[in-house]
Design an enzyme around this catalytic site. Structure first.
Site, PDB file in Angstrom:
ATOM      1  N   ASP A  17       0.849  -1.189   0.000  1.00 20.02           N
ATOM      2  CA  ASP A  17       0.000   0.000   0.000  1.00 20.02           C
ATOM      3  C   ASP A  17       0.884   1.238   0.000  1.00 20.02           C
ATOM      4  O   ASP A  17       1.545   1.537   0.997  1.00 20.02           O
ATOM      5  CB  ASP A  17      -0.897  -0.022   1.239  1.00 20.02           C
ATOM      6  N   TYR A 107      -2.748  17.131  -6.180  1.00 15.90           N
ATOM      7  CA  TYR A 107      -2.359  16.369  -7.367  1.00 15.90           C
ATOM      8  C   TYR A 107      -1.401  17.189  -8.228  1.00 15.90           C
ATOM      9  O   TYR A 107      -0.336  16.709  -8.612  1.00 15.90           O
ATOM     10  CB  TYR A 107      -3.613  15.974  -8.164  1.00 15.90           C
ATOM     11  N   LYS A 111       2.546  16.287  -8.868  1.00 16.47           N
ATOM     12  CA  LYS A 111       3.009  16.000 -10.227  1.00 16.47           C
ATOM     13  C   LYS A 111       4.072  17.008 -10.665  1.00 16.47           C
ATOM     14  O   LYS A 111       4.977  16.663 -11.425  1.00 16.47           O
ATOM     15  CB  LYS A 111       1.830  15.960 -11.202  1.00 16.47           C
ATOM     16  N   VAL A 140      -6.894  11.829 -18.763  1.00 17.05           N
ATOM     17  CA  VAL A 140      -7.153  10.549 -19.427  1.00 17.05           C
ATOM     18  C   VAL A 140      -8.520  10.055 -18.969  1.00 17.05           C
ATOM     19  O   VAL A 140      -8.860  10.136 -17.789  1.00 17.05           O
ATOM     20  CB  VAL A 140      -6.050   9.523 -19.089  1.00 17.05           C
ATOM     21  N   THR A 142     -10.536   7.675 -17.643  1.00 16.38           N
ATOM     22  CA  THR A 142     -10.493   6.412 -16.915  1.00 16.38           C
ATOM     23  C   THR A 142     -11.445   6.492 -15.726  1.00 16.38           C
ATOM     24  O   THR A 142     -11.883   7.571 -15.342  1.00 16.38           O
ATOM     25  CB  THR A 142      -9.079   6.121 -16.365  1.00 16.38           C
TER      26      THR A 142
END
Length: 189
Positions: A17, A107, A111, A140, A142
């Protein structure tokens, strides 16, 4: 070989994890005990919404998965790669690491850190035979994206790419040993 929280059918799996410091360290120890030709850091998690609404636990997990784990796993594979004089580290970041979107604070910042990590590693690894590739896709399409993210994309006109197409482009960049690859126009501009 993949790292996942549970065994993946048909794949050799290192179970771990990456959302906890202990989990990152356990995976790094397992990875460091073997010899690798390459490492692809592609795991990711995001929080969509104002930073103040993100729970402290999720904020920590976001940085662990998106930045700390890639750095630690890279650290684990480097001694063997250096000894053999070859290897490849591929860090999959995001256009969001260059264009920091509102409601994606952790995020985007993680990144951006992946991009900086890749650049710094290239400088550290000059002459070692180890290549570092940084690939930054735009959004993307997803299941990673929540319904709220999909609505945000629709309202803002954000383009979302096909995941199979992006996977092929990431593999092409790795195989070619490219340094920096930004996928998606106009976001890459």
């Amino acid at each position: 070989v993949v790292v996942a929280r549970a065994p993946v059918a048909g794949r050799e799996t290192i179970v771990g994890d990456l959302a906890t410091p202990q989990g990152v360290e356990a995976v790094a120890e397992a990875v460091g005990a073997r010899s690798w030709d390459g490492l692809v850091n592609i795991a990711g998690v995001q929080h969509f919404g104002p930073l103040e609404d993100q729970s402290p636990d999720h904020l920590l997990a976001s940085y662990l998965i998106n930045l700390v784990a890639p750095a630690r796993l890279t650290q684990a594979v480097l001694p063997d790669m250096k000894q053999r004089g070859r290897g490849q580290i591929a860090n999959v970041g995001s256009i969001f690491g260059s264009i920091n979107f509102a409601h994606f604070a952790t995020y985007s910042s993680a990144k951006a850190g992946m991009r900086a990590l890749s650049q710094a590693l290239r400088r550290e690894l000059v002459g070692t035979g180890i290549a570092v590739t940084y690939v930054a896709p735009r959004a993307v399409a997803t299941p990673f994206n929540s319904a709220r993210v999909d609505e945000y994309a629709r309202l803002t006109g954000m383009t979302r790419d096909d995941p199979d197409r992006i996977a092929r482009k990431i593999l092409d960049a790795i195989r070619a040993g490219r340094r920096d690859v930004y996928l998606g126009f106009p976001e890459s501009l």
